[in-house]
Design an enzyme around this catalytic site. Structure first.
Site, PDB file in Angstrom:
ATOM      1  N   ASN A  18       0.829  -1.207   0.000  1.00 13.30           N
ATOM      2  CA  ASN A  18       0.000   0.000   0.000  1.00 13.30           C
ATOM      3  C   ASN A  18       0.861   1.254   0.000  1.00 13.30           C
ATOM      4  O   ASN A  18       0.621   2.201  -0.760  1.00 13.30           O
ATOM      5  CB  ASN A  18      -0.903   0.025   1.240  1.00 13.30           C
ATOM      6  CG  ASN A  18      -2.061  -0.945   1.151  1.00 13.30           C
ATOM      7  OD1 ASN A  18      -2.339  -1.511   0.102  1.00 13.30           O
ATOM      8  ND2 ASN A  18      -2.731  -1.151   2.269  1.00 13.30           N
ATOM      9  N   GLY A 205      -6.253  14.214  12.158  1.00 10.99           N
ATOM     10  CA  GLY A 205      -5.058  14.678  11.469  1.00 10.99           C
ATOM     11  C   GLY A 205      -3.793  13.977  11.919  1.00 10.99           C
ATOM     12  O   GLY A 205      -3.744  12.740  11.977  1.00 10.99           O
ATOM     13  N   GLY A 237      -3.880   5.139   6.742  1.00 12.14           N
ATOM     14  CA  GLY A 237      -2.568   5.338   7.353  1.00 12.14           C
ATOM     15  C   GLY A 237      -1.442   5.058   6.380  1.00 12.14           C
ATOM     16  O   GLY A 237      -0.426   5.761   6.358  1.00 12.14           O
ATOM     17  N   ASP A 238      -1.627   4.027   5.541  1.00 12.88           N
ATOM     18  CA  ASP A 238      -0.619   3.711   4.521  1.00 12.88           C
ATOM     19  C   ASP A 238      -0.550   4.811   3.473  1.00 12.88           C
ATOM     20  O   ASP A 238       0.524   5.115   2.940  1.00 12.88           O
ATOM     21  CB  ASP A 238      -0.941   2.372   3.859  1.00 12.88           C
ATOM     22  CG  ASP A 238      -0.841   1.209   4.815  1.00 12.88           C
ATOM     23  OD1 ASP A 238      -0.023   1.283   5.750  1.00 12.88           O
ATOM     24  OD2 ASP A 238      -1.586   0.222   4.638  1.00 12.88           O
ATOM     25  N   GLY A 273     -11.845   1.096  -0.617  1.00 18.50           N
ATOM     26  CA  GLY A 273     -10.638   0.290  -0.750  1.00 18.50           C
ATOM     27  C   GLY A 273      -9.400   1.010  -0.271  1.00 18.50           C
ATOM     28  O   GLY A 273      -9.449   2.144   0.218  1.00 18.50           O
TER      29      GLY A 273
END
Length: 291
Positions: A18, A205, A237-238, A273
């Protein structure tokens, strides 16, 4: 307990993949080191990385299953829970890192995750540090981190739950719903090494506590803009870490890189996704582009 769901979807993922795709879609040059299984998923995973512009020379096959993640998404809130099966990720060795040495030497930033063994992560970080790369650790899945690893890290990027687990393993408890306590916990973590701490906070954030790496004097909070409709937080997060790495690798300052990465992650949660939700360079306003 058996609970009815509403929809089933398969998509490409894995934290490393990712982050590599998020980075590449912004226009950065990206190479990945990893393993996939000797199965149909393995072929598809490699082809998907290639189609997203990721160099897969050092993504090799092993005679086991590919790593898989089972993700449940709350249709009302977009929040998710994830169970991972490591598969081929569990057999990546230090030899695989050494074989990618030339690729590493010619890079600017290394992003590491903990879906492979800690010994492999330490080996990768050592090679990166010896060659002057900026080392970024995403400590996920979360757990105790050895000092040997932390001393090789320039920037550590946990989310608030990962921060909690790491700090608890070192005897520091805090309320992750309280920004002041998150600041205190981040400062505590920064004192465990020479690294900066960048904590992702979902819809709130991100928070940056500088360490010896940046030498910045003050902590900075980066609020996220309100997203009108959150569809799916999977891989957000990725998205942040991949885009953060892309900006760092293209010589943006820490503060700029974090601010822009928060905006990229906010775009990703408005789509379904993980990798399909990451914006490409052509979709972005000029101020979010690498060049």
């Amino acid at each position: 307990e058996t609970i009815k769901g509403t929809e089933f979807v398969t998509s490409f993922g894995g934290k490393g993949a990712n982050q590599a795709v998020a980075c590449s879609k912004l226009g950065a040059k990206v190479a990945m080191v990893g393993k996939v299984g000797n199965d149909a998923y393995g072929d598809q995973l490699i082809e998907n990385l290639k189609s997203n512009g990721v160099d897969t020379e050092h993504v090799t096959k092993f005679d086991t299953c590919s790593g898989i993640a089972h993700i449940t998404v709350n249709a009302s809130t977009g929040e998710n829970a994830i169970i991972i099966i490591p598969g081929a990720n569990g057999v990546i060795s230090e030899i695989n890192i050494i074989e990618a040495g030339n690729e590493i030497k010619n890079s600017k930033v290394m992003l590491c995750q903990l879906e492979v063994s800690q010994d492999v992560v330490i080996a990768a970080l050592k090679i990166a540090k010896n060659n002057g790369l900026v080392t970024v650790l995403n400590p996920a899945p979360a757990g105790p981190l050895p000092d040997e690893m932390l001393k090789l890290v320039d920037i550590i990027c946990p989310n608030e739950l990962e921060l909690e687990k790491i700090c608890q393993s070192r005897g520091f408890d805090f309320d992750r719903n309280d920004l002041k306590q998150i600041k205190s916990a981040s400062e505590f973590l920064a004192l465990q090494g020479k690294f900066d701490v960048v904590v992702t906070l979902g819809e709130r954030g991100a928070f940056w506590v500088p360490g010896l790496y940046s030498g910045h004097s003050q902590s900075v909070y980066f609020p996220a803009e309100k997203v009108e409709q959150v569809i799916d937080t999977t891989g957000a997060g990725d998205s942040f870490i991949g885009s953060f790495g892309a900006y760092l690798g293209n010589d943006f300052l820490m503060e700029e890189a974090i601010e822009k990465a928060v905006k990229i992650a906010s775009i990703s949660v408005s789509r379904r996704g993980a990798q399909p939700s990451y914006p490409s360079c052509s979709e972005l306003p000029i101020d979010l582009r690498l060049k």
